[in-house]
Write a protein that holds these residues in place. Structure first.
Motif, PDB file in Angstrom:
ATOM      1  N   LEU A 315       0.802  -1.214   0.000  1.00 13.72           N
ATOM      2  CA  LEU A 315       0.000   0.000   0.000  1.00 13.72           C
ATOM      3  C   LEU A 315       0.843   1.276   0.000  1.00 13.72           C
ATOM      4  O   LEU A 315       0.381   2.333   0.422  1.00 13.72           O
ATOM      5  CB  LEU A 315      -0.944   0.022   1.209  1.00 13.72           C
ATOM      6  CG  LEU A 315      -2.186  -0.861   1.106  1.00 13.72           C
ATOM      7  CD1 LEU A 315      -3.084  -0.664   2.322  1.00 13.72           C
ATOM      8  CD2 LEU A 315      -2.967  -0.576  -0.168  1.00 13.72           C
ATOM      9  N   TYR A 431      -4.811   5.027  -2.762  1.00 16.98           N
ATOM     10  CA  TYR A 431      -5.150   3.783  -2.055  1.00 16.98           C
ATOM     11  C   TYR A 431      -5.756   2.762  -3.000  1.00 16.98           C
ATOM     12  O   TYR A 431      -5.337   1.588  -3.020  1.00 16.98           O
ATOM     13  CB  TYR A 431      -6.121   4.074  -0.907  1.00 16.98           C
ATOM     14  CG  TYR A 431      -6.804   2.826  -0.400  1.00 16.98           C
ATOM     15  CD1 TYR A 431      -6.105   1.892   0.365  1.00 16.98           C
ATOM     16  CD2 TYR A 431      -8.132   2.551  -0.736  1.00 16.98           C
ATOM     17  CE1 TYR A 431      -6.722   0.725   0.809  1.00 16.98           C
ATOM     18  CE2 TYR A 431      -8.745   1.396  -0.301  1.00 16.98           C
ATOM     19  CZ  TYR A 431      -8.046   0.480   0.476  1.00 16.98           C
ATOM     20  OH  TYR A 431      -8.647  -0.673   0.891  1.00 16.98           O
ATOM     21  N   GLU A 435      -4.170  -0.792  -3.808  1.00 20.91           N
ATOM     22  CA  GLU A 435      -4.958  -1.931  -3.341  1.00 20.91           C
ATOM     23  C   GLU A 435      -5.301  -2.851  -4.516  1.00 20.91           C
ATOM     24  O   GLU A 435      -5.213  -4.083  -4.394  1.00 20.91           O
ATOM     25  CB  GLU A 435      -6.234  -1.446  -2.653  1.00 20.91           C
ATOM     26  CG  GLU A 435      -7.134  -2.557  -2.143  1.00 20.91           C
ATOM     27  CD  GLU A 435      -6.561  -3.332  -0.969  1.00 20.91           C
ATOM     28  OE1 GLU A 435      -7.271  -4.198  -0.430  1.00 20.91           O
ATOM     29  OE2 GLU A 435      -5.395  -3.085  -0.578  1.00 20.91           O
TER      30      GLU A 435
END
Length: 450
Positions: A315, A431, A435
């Motif tokens: 991440l 993110y 992800e």
């Protein structure tokens, strides 16, 4: 990415030094006067320091349980992720890296220079920024090359921070005037005791922030089941005693009307010690340099562990997850974080901006303390330390953090909200990108294994 991971090389003294060393910063030199002014009377001022420390204990108890359940590097990022708040966990690290951690390194380095420059005027202007950079570079080399040596240095610099305070306290107690504690200013005679006490406690909150730094490095302490709880709770008690005794000494030395108007309470109090009036400024400046140096060293040591943990989870930028094959440190994470901080040293004043983004982290901290409720439902949750009366302690932790968040919001409401929007607008796309990429890599790895 290197397959190696950071090893457990640090002991209990290093953990305690990181917690204490991070918390005791330059703020204590002015906060004694601010707390006295907010509380209104000498006795309420002393009570504020004690209550302010007691309020932190529930938070440390919650963190002690979470950190021993998941003794990994990353602090709040790990706990929020385990609780199922993965996007918020990412935003915690995103905001820390871009808006808080490197800026704090820059501000502390420049603060050291601000105490040096009055005695060495050459270090005003660009020369001061160069000196600030040099200080950061020297500490970076230390923490880049060895976790153990960095921990040992942190123990030494923390002792060097506490000893002068202990001397000021001892001398102050010898020369203090008991009558100073019975003074009740006219401005406080009609004030509510409860309101005055709440104001005084509020003024102590930022002075007690920093003990949780050890959780950033939870994966590098030996016997985390013992080391982490002792460091979190022990540092709180040590700092509460130190601050309270320092407040007693300062209040006993200075007339209270002078104290509540002082912007540099410790320095002004030292001038009331016989024989110290002429050298008070130099003594306190030297003490301030040592104090801030210890906090700066601690930040350079622990802060890069957050981005290291995020990178290991896929991440954050993959390169941040590398461990130096020889020095066994998160070398790339350290270099990027410090490099960013050095760039900021040469930009405009960052103190106000840092305050704006603090609201974001305080709000996420509220969720971090609440994460214990969700973590306790996980099958893999096996903490080596259990918080007594955990529901009550969790509620108190949330209320304490909410109190700080409200105070920050009142100080800069629209700026704090704007900072939160900036974090979300920039962080959430990042993110979802990482992800999605991480899940794709996991799926490919599973397919190959099958």
């Amino acid at each position: 990415m290197s397959n190696s991971t950071l090893k457990r090389q640090l002991g209990p003294w290093a953990a305690l030094a990181i917690a204490v060393g991070t918390t005791i910063g330059s703020g204590i030199f002015v906060s004694a006067g601010q707390v006295a002014s907010a509380a209104g009377t000498p006795l309420l001022s002393l009570a504020s320091w004690i209550i302010g420390g007691l309020i932190i204990i529930p938070q440390m108890l919650v963190l002690a349980e979470l950190s021993t359940a998941y003794p990994e590097n990353g602090s709040g990022y790990v706990y929020l992720d385990k609780a199922g708040f993965r996007p918020l966990a990412f935003l915690y690290g995103w905001a820390s890296f871009f808006a808080l951690d490197p800026p704090s390194i820059s501000i502390m380095a420049l603060a050291i220079v601000s105490y040096v420059a009055p005695f060495l005027p050459f270090f005003n202007g660009i020369a001061g920024k160069v000196l600030a950079t040099a200080i950061v570079v020297v500490l970076t080399v230390l923490h880049y090359r060895s976790v153990r040596e960095g921990g040992f240095f942190q123990v030494l610099i923390t002792i060097a921070k506490i000893v002068p305070f202990a001397l000021v306290i001892t001398i102050g107690l010898i020369f203090m005037k008991v009558g100073n504690f019975t003074v009740v200013p006219a401005s406080a005679q009609h004030s509510s005791v409860m309101n005055s006490l709440m104001s005084g406690v509020s003024a102590t909150t930022w002075s007690y922030t920093g003990m949780a730094a050890v959780c950033y490095m939870a994966g590098e302490f030996r016997q985390p089941n013992k080391t982490l709880p002792r460091a979190l709770l022990g540092s709180t008690i040590i700092i509460m005693i130190l601050y309270t005794l320092l407040s007693v000494a300062v209040t006993g030395l200075m007339p209270f009307d002078k104290l509540i108007a002082s912007q540099s309470a410790v320095s002004d109090a030292v001038t009331y010690i016989p024989g110290f009036a002429q050298i008070a400024s130099a003594v306190v400046s030297a003490l301030a340099v040592v104090v801030i140096l210890g906090s700066l060293s601690s930040c350079i040591m622990y802060q890069p562990r957050l981005e290291y943990a995020m990178a290991k989870d896929g991440l954050f930028f993959k390169i941040f997850g590398r461990v130096h094959p020889k020095y066994e440190t998160p070398s790339i994470s350290i270099l990027f974080q410090v490099g960013y901080a050095i760039i900021l040293i040469f930009l405009t004043d960052l103190s106000t901006l840092l305050g704006y983004f603090t609201l974001v982290l305080l709000i996420i901290n509220i969720l971090m303390y609440a994460s214990i409720v969700f973590c306790r439902k996980r099958a893999d949750y096996q903490p080596m330390f259990r918080t007594p009366l955990w529901k009550t302690m969790t509620a108190l932790s949330i209320l304490g953090s909410a109190w700080m968040a409200w105070g920050t919001f009142i100080w800069a409401p629209w700026q704090g909200l704007l900072a939160a929007i900036v974090v979300c607008v920039t962080g959430l796309p990042a993110y979802y990108y990482w992800e999605r990429k991480h899940r794709k890599q996991q799926a490919e790895a599973t397919s190959i294994a099958d």
